[in-house]
Design a protein around this motif. Sequence first.
Motif, mmCIF file in Angstrom:
data_model
loop_
_atom_site.group_PDB
_atom_site.id
_atom_site.type_symbol
_atom_site.label_atom_id
_atom_site.label_comp_id
_atom_site.label_asym_id
_atom_site.label_seq_id
_atom_site.Cartn_x
_atom_site.Cartn_y
_atom_site.Cartn_z
ATOM 1 N N MET A 123 0.803 -1.221 0.000
ATOM 2 C CA MET A 123 0.000 0.000 0.000
ATOM 3 C C MET A 123 0.839 1.275 0.000
ATOM 4 S SD MET A 123 -2.882 -1.250 -0.410
ATOM 5 C CE MET A 123 -3.850 0.244 -0.290
ATOM 6 N N TYR A 136 2.396 2.592 2.626
ATOM 7 C CA TYR A 136 2.376 3.266 3.924
ATOM 8 C C TYR A 136 2.408 2.212 5.018
ATOM 9 C CZ TYR A 136 -2.608 2.683 2.706
ATOM 10 O OH TYR A 136 -3.808 2.209 2.267
ATOM 11 N N GLU A 183 -1.054 2.995 9.572
ATOM 12 C CA GLU A 183 -1.953 3.705 8.659
ATOM 13 C C GLU A 183 -2.890 2.727 7.965
ATOM 14 O OE1 GLU A 183 -3.694 6.940 6.618
ATOM 15 O OE2 GLU A 183 -2.444 6.884 8.405
ATOM 16 N N LEU A 184 -2.391 1.550 7.634
ATOM 17 C CA LEU A 184 -3.231 0.514 7.029
ATOM 18 C C LEU A 184 -4.388 0.158 7.965
ATOM 19 C CD1 LEU A 184 -3.696 -1.555 4.721
ATOM 20 C CD2 LEU A 184 -2.138 -3.079 5.925
ATOM 21 N N LYS A 240 -5.668 2.063 10.332
ATOM 22 C CA LYS A 240 -6.552 3.233 10.404
ATOM 23 C C LYS A 240 -7.486 3.274 9.198
ATOM 24 C CE LYS A 240 -6.193 8.246 10.186
ATOM 25 N NZ LYS A 240 -5.256 9.362 10.061
ATOM 26 N N ARG A 241 -6.923 3.084 8.019
ATOM 27 C CA ARG A 241 -7.740 3.130 6.801
ATOM 28 C C ARG A 241 -8.691 1.942 6.713
ATOM 29 N NH1 ARG A 241 -4.084 5.743 1.959
ATOM 30 N NH2 ARG A 241 -3.086 7.350 3.231
ATOM 31 N N ALA A 242 -8.251 0.776 7.169
ATOM 32 C CA ALA A 242 -9.117 -0.409 7.157
ATOM 33 C C ALA A 242 -10.323 -0.207 8.071
ATOM 34 C CB ALA A 242 -8.330 -1.651 7.565
ATOM 35 N N ASN A 243 -10.118 0.451 9.205
ATOM 36 C CA ASN A 243 -11.233 0.748 10.112
ATOM 37 C C ASN A 243 -12.208 1.748 9.504
ATOM 38 O OD1 ASN A 243 -10.539 -0.982 12.210
ATOM 39 N ND2 ASN A 243 -9.167 0.515 13.135
ATOM 40 N N ALA A 244 -11.686 2.671 8.703
ATOM 41 C CA ALA A 244 -12.533 3.703 8.100
ATOM 42 C C ALA A 244 -13.282 3.207 6.861
ATOM 43 C CB ALA A 244 -11.685 4.921 7.738
ATOM 44 N N ALA A 245 -12.740 2.201 6.186
ATOM 45 C CA ALA A 245 -13.349 1.695 4.949
ATOM 46 C C ALA A 245 -13.313 0.165 4.946
ATOM 47 C CB ALA A 245 -12.619 2.257 3.737
ATOM 48 N N TYR A 255 -11.272 -2.570 2.338
ATOM 49 C CA TYR A 255 -10.098 -3.277 2.842
ATOM 50 C C TYR A 255 -10.354 -4.777 3.004
ATOM 51 C CZ TYR A 255 -7.161 0.755 2.920
ATOM 52 O OH TYR A 255 -6.388 1.816 2.511
ATOM 53 N N PRO A 259 -3.418 -5.613 9.186
ATOM 54 C CA PRO A 259 -3.647 -4.209 9.531
ATOM 55 C C PRO A 259 -3.451 -3.938 11.014
ATOM 56 C CG PRO A 259 -5.741 -5.330 9.352
ATOM 57 C CD PRO A 259 -4.674 -6.345 9.022
#
Length: 150
Positions: free
Chosen positions: A66, A68, A72-73, A75-80, A84, A97
């Motif tokens: 990814m 990063y 951060e992975l 964080k982004r997995a929790n948001a989307a 993910y 993640p």
Amino acid sequence: MSRLTLEAASIIVDAALAQARRDGYQPLAVAVLDAGAHLVALKREDDASLMRPQIAVAKATGALGMGYGSRELAKRANAAPVFYSALFAISGGAMAPSPGGVLIRDEGGRIIGAVGISGDTGDADEACAIAGVIAAALTPDPGGAPAPQA
């Protein structure tokens, strides 16, 4: 350095484990991958639990895949979660993640690999990864932009 050498990977692993012992962390597994996600070095401490090497590799693979760090992975997995979940399926489950996957950058800021660590908390794993990369005179990148050289 334009590529990650076995010598540098070995320094990263050994320095990360030394940091973990100094800080009294749980037994760890440390994996270092080159920019192509090929395993360069891996150590699993005595008494580290069964899946730690695979988790360490997955943290490093996710960071490379990814672009990063695995913090951060996560964080982004929790948001989307839907996106993910699909990404994890596409990768064959090759990404984890959770903090502890840190990109390795050379003096020019190019990504030359990643280190993944598993065994203690994500924060502890990440701290040891950063210490290992710094010991190899390279730049750790736990996020998405080049971190300053210590």
